[in-house]
Design a protein around this motif. Structure first.
Motif, PDB file in Angstrom:
ATOM      1  N   UNK A 120       0.821  -1.201   0.000  1.00 56.05           N
ATOM      2  CA  UNK A 120       0.000   0.000   0.000  1.00 56.05           C
ATOM      3  C   UNK A 120       0.863   1.262   0.000  1.00 56.05           C
ATOM      4  N   UNK A 121       1.959   1.230   0.734  1.00 52.55           N
ATOM      5  CA  UNK A 121       2.864   2.379   0.742  1.00 52.55           C
ATOM      6  C   UNK A 121       3.486   2.592  -0.638  1.00 52.55           C
ATOM      7  N   UNK A 122       3.831   1.500  -1.310  1.00 55.29           N
ATOM      8  CA  UNK A 122       4.388   1.604  -2.658  1.00 55.29           C
ATOM      9  C   UNK A 122       3.343   2.151  -3.630  1.00 55.29           C
ATOM     10  N   UNK A 123       2.102   1.689  -3.477  1.00 58.26           N
ATOM     11  CA  UNK A 123       1.026   2.165  -4.342  1.00 58.26           C
ATOM     12  C   UNK A 123       0.808   3.659  -4.159  1.00 58.26           C
ATOM     13  N   UNK A 124       0.868   4.114  -2.940  1.00 57.37           N
ATOM     14  CA  UNK A 124       0.664   5.538  -2.670  1.00 57.37           C
ATOM     15  C   UNK A 124       1.785   6.379  -3.270  1.00 57.37           C
ATOM     16  N   UNK A 125       2.999   5.871  -3.225  1.00 59.96           N
ATOM     17  CA  UNK A 125       4.121   6.584  -3.829  1.00 59.96           C
ATOM     18  C   UNK A 125       3.969   6.665  -5.342  1.00 59.96           C
ATOM     19  N   UNK A 126       3.417   5.596  -5.943  1.00 58.81           N
ATOM     20  CA  UNK A 126       3.258   5.561  -7.400  1.00 58.81           C
ATOM     21  C   UNK A 126       2.137   6.488  -7.865  1.00 58.81           C
ATOM     22  N   UNK A 127       1.046   6.569  -7.071  1.00 56.17           N
ATOM     23  CA  UNK A 127      -0.093   7.401  -7.443  1.00 56.17           C
ATOM     24  C   UNK A 127      -0.407   8.368  -6.298  1.00 56.17           C
ATOM     25  N   UNK A 128       0.455   9.342  -6.062  1.00 57.10           N
ATOM     26  CA  UNK A 128       0.290  10.220  -4.892  1.00 57.10           C
ATOM     27  C   UNK A 128      -0.923  11.136  -4.972  1.00 57.10           C
ATOM     28  N   UNK A 129      -1.426  11.368  -6.188  1.00 53.26           N
ATOM     29  CA  UNK A 129      -2.549  12.293  -6.344  1.00 53.26           C
ATOM     30  C   UNK A 129      -3.911  11.602  -6.316  1.00 53.26           C
ATOM     31  N   UNK A 131      -7.338  10.100  -5.271  1.00 49.70           N
ATOM     32  CA  UNK A 131      -8.216  10.511  -4.178  1.00 49.70           C
ATOM     33  C   UNK A 131      -8.365   9.424  -3.121  1.00 49.70           C
ATOM     34  N   UNK A 132      -8.324   8.166  -3.565  1.00 47.51           N
ATOM     35  CA  UNK A 132      -8.437   7.015  -2.661  1.00 47.51           C
ATOM     36  C   UNK A 132      -7.248   6.096  -2.863  1.00 47.51           C
ATOM     37  N   UNK A 133      -6.902   5.369  -1.819  1.00 47.12           N
ATOM     38  CA  UNK A 133      -5.893   4.307  -1.912  1.00 47.12           C
ATOM     39  C   UNK A 133      -6.648   2.988  -1.855  1.00 47.12           C
ATOM     40  N   UNK A 162      -8.538   8.257   2.302  1.00 53.75           N
ATOM     41  CA  UNK A 162      -9.380   7.083   2.533  1.00 53.75           C
ATOM     42  C   UNK A 162      -8.760   5.834   1.909  1.00 53.75           C
ATOM     43  N   UNK A 163      -8.750   4.762   2.679  1.00 54.47           N
ATOM     44  CA  UNK A 163      -8.165   3.497   2.230  1.00 54.47           C
ATOM     45  C   UNK A 163      -9.268   2.448   2.172  1.00 54.47           C
ATOM     46  N   UNK A 164      -9.269   1.678   1.084  1.00 54.36           N
ATOM     47  CA  UNK A 164     -10.265   0.619   0.880  1.00 54.36           C
ATOM     48  C   UNK A 164      -9.559  -0.564   0.241  1.00 54.36           C
ATOM     49  N   UNK A 165      -9.399  -1.657   0.981  1.00 58.48           N
ATOM     50  CA  UNK A 165      -8.721  -2.837   0.435  1.00 58.48           C
ATOM     51  C   UNK A 165      -9.640  -4.046   0.599  1.00 58.48           C
TER      52      UNK A 165
END
Length: 553
Positions: A120-129, A131-133, A162-165
């Motif tokens: 999830x941290x890697x995903x956030x770095x890849x798509x920092x803009x 609206x949702x993770x 907001x995080x939704x997994x």
């Protein structure tokens, strides 16, 4: 030169004219494939060496000598001894959802909660803009301790995002406090047909099950049409690369179907789609009034209903309590009264009713409701999707009422590590009973449920016949009494899948008049050692006589 030589001089011209006449008398074809082992999957499961295609359909099947002498083709293909099958048909998947999830964090195969957090941290770095993770595919049964996670770490790392997994089965999700706040979920929020999980102190853990998940998904922004189209075309390329030519997309709204239909009409989306409608008021109103849709590459003639949740998240509705949670039996997602009324409404229409049923109680209830609603109509081809746990007393109802079992073989080999914990040893014997189901109805439709499982249909073929996972475990197979024969497994992913959609007169076998959808493989699925099946490689995929994938550029 005397006249007595003139007939001799004219003879070569006459012979040349005769040869030309022979050539022009051959029938026109677009494609002629020869020097192959062709598994036609016709009524006798015959083999051939060649076939001809014209205007998107098979026009002849036979020997290479016969067809090369009969047809003049624009393109001749020497298959060089490779193996050809009808195009593979996934009888139960979520293509639209899979496409939109291609930018989600891929959490499949994570071995711990820590690995999930890292991804999830890697995903956030890849798509920092973004609206949702979002992410998909975690399974606590694969982690040490097998405990469901909580939102605490997500709250600390992503307090303002907001995080939704989603769990691997799609029936449970973990969200953080930001997502709960956006959805308006509190410890007092009422829920029916689902669970908002709390800890011993009454605080929300962030784990949502079944209908509770919808409270959050309703707040996640939809992609733009351009974004969705790009995702669908990317997903298509992944599907044709593994030999898929037809898909049953389980659970869509009219807007989703219209979007994919537009791509088909533009010639961009080549895949054939059998789409199951969500039974919303809007969908029922429109389609009951206008009737089913039968187009060359689009069928809309069924409604997808959810009876219960999944076994892994203990949402499956069981007759007896869970073996590992003696006070829980799971739950239905609606009331029996609602299912009964819906079945009555659909029975009065021209549509199929296809119901997700995992637990033995859910299967019993739905089978009985089907029997009541159908009143002896045995070729309405209503379906049970998954048909995962069936009591011996309920098994004959598939044949008695004419109900199609639509199953996913890789579920058995994914779940076998922990299913016994949920069900206990005796009840486990009544689960994933694919051969018993085949005997009852005479057929089984095979799918994958992707993105719950991998999109590759050969993984399902291997699981169906060997009852083993990717590691060829267990050595002797899991409950081998319910393995399918190789011919039946191939039928299940071709002609029987088409039958389950009322499409068996248009596709699913290689014979004259059928849609020219076929796959060329480097492996003989009917003869290769079982440990080689998952590694079989698709060389080419064709839809309606058009090559849509090839390993050679």
């Amino acid at each position: 030169m005397t006249s007595r030589f003139r007939p001799l001089l004219a003879l070569p011209l006459l012979l040349g004219g005769f040869t030309a006449c022979q050539t022009t008398s051959r029938q026109a074809a677009d494609v002629l494939v020869y020097n192959a082992t062709v598994y036609t999957v016709d009524s006798t499961f015959s083999q051939a060496q060649a076939f001809a295609v014209q205007d998107g359909k098979f026009v002849a099947v036979g020997t290479a000598e016969e067809l090369r002498g009969k047809f003049q083709a624009k393109e001749e293909i020497d298959a060089k001894g490779q193996f050809i099958y009808p195009g593979f048909y996934d009888a139960h998947c979520h293509f639209y959802r899979y496409a939109l999830g291609l930018r989600d964090a891929d959490l499949v195969g994570t071995g711990s909660w820590q690995q999930v957090v890292q991804k999830l941290q890697q995903q956030r770095q890849q798509y920092p803009q973004a609206a949702w993770l979002t992410g998909r595919g975690w399974d606590q049964n694969d982690w040490p301790g097998k405990q469901f996670p909580t939102k605490d770490t997500l709250d600390a790392l992503f307090p303002n995002t907001p995080v939704f997994i989603v769990r691997v089965d799609g029936h449970a999700a973990l969200v953080n406090q930001k997502a709960l706040d956006l959805a308006g979920i509190t410890a007092r929020t009422p829920i029916s047909g689902g669970t908002i999980t709390k800890d011993a102190a009454g605080r929300l853990t962030g784990l949502l099950v079944d209908n509770a998940v919808d409270l959050v998904t309703a707040k996640i922004p939809e992609p733009t049409p351009a974004e969705a189209n790009a995702a669908l075309l990317e997903a298509q390329q992944r599907c044709v690369a593994v030999g898929l030519t037809s898909l049953a997309d389980a659970g869509l709204d009219k807007a989703n179907i219209d979007q994919m239909a537009a791509l088909q009409q533009q010639g961009k989306l080549k895949l054939r789609l059998y789409t199951m409608l969500n039974p919303t008021a809007a969908n029922k109103q429109f389609y009951f009034q206008n009737g089913p849709v039968y187009q060359d590459r689009l069928t809309v003639n069924s409604f997808k209903v959810y009876a219960d949740g999944a076994l892994g998240s203990r949402g499956a509705c069981l007759v007896e309590p869970y073996h590992d949670k003696p006070k829980e039996t799971g739950f239905l997602l609606s009331t029996e009264k609602e299912y009964r009324q819906l079945a009555k409404d659909i029975a009065a229409s021209k549509f199929q009713m296809n119901t997700h049923a995992i637990g033995d109680s859910a299967n019993r209830i739905i089978l009985n409701i089907y029997g009541e609603a159908l009143k002896g109509q045995k070729d309405r081809r209503w379906r049970i999707e998954h048909a995962q746990v069936i009591t011996p007393a309920d098994m004959p109802k598939f044949g008695q009422f004419g109900i199609v079992p639509s199953v996913q073989p890789t579920h058995a080999t994914s779940d076998m590590y922990w299913a016994g914990e949920r069900l206990g040893a005796e009840r486990l014997k009544t689960a994933y009973t694919y051969e018993q189901l085949r005997k009852q109805y005479g057929q089984v439709a095979l799918g994958s449920d992707f993105p719950v499982e991998d999109i590759n249909p050969l993984f399902g073929f291997h699981s169906a016949v060997a009852r083993q996972d990717a590691k060829n475990y267990p050595a002797q197979g899991f409950q081998m009494e319910n393995a399918l024969s190789r011919p039946d497994a191939l039928r299940g992913m071709t002609i029987w899948a088409a039958h389950a959609a009322f499409e068996d007169k248009q596709k699913g076998s290689i014979r004259p008049g059928m849609a020219a959808d076929f796959v060329i493989l480097d492996t003989d699925l009917l003869e290769a050692p079982k440990e080689k099946l998952r590694g079989a490689k698709v060389q080419q995929t064709w839809i309606a006589g058009e090559k849509v994938f090839s390993t050679k550029k």
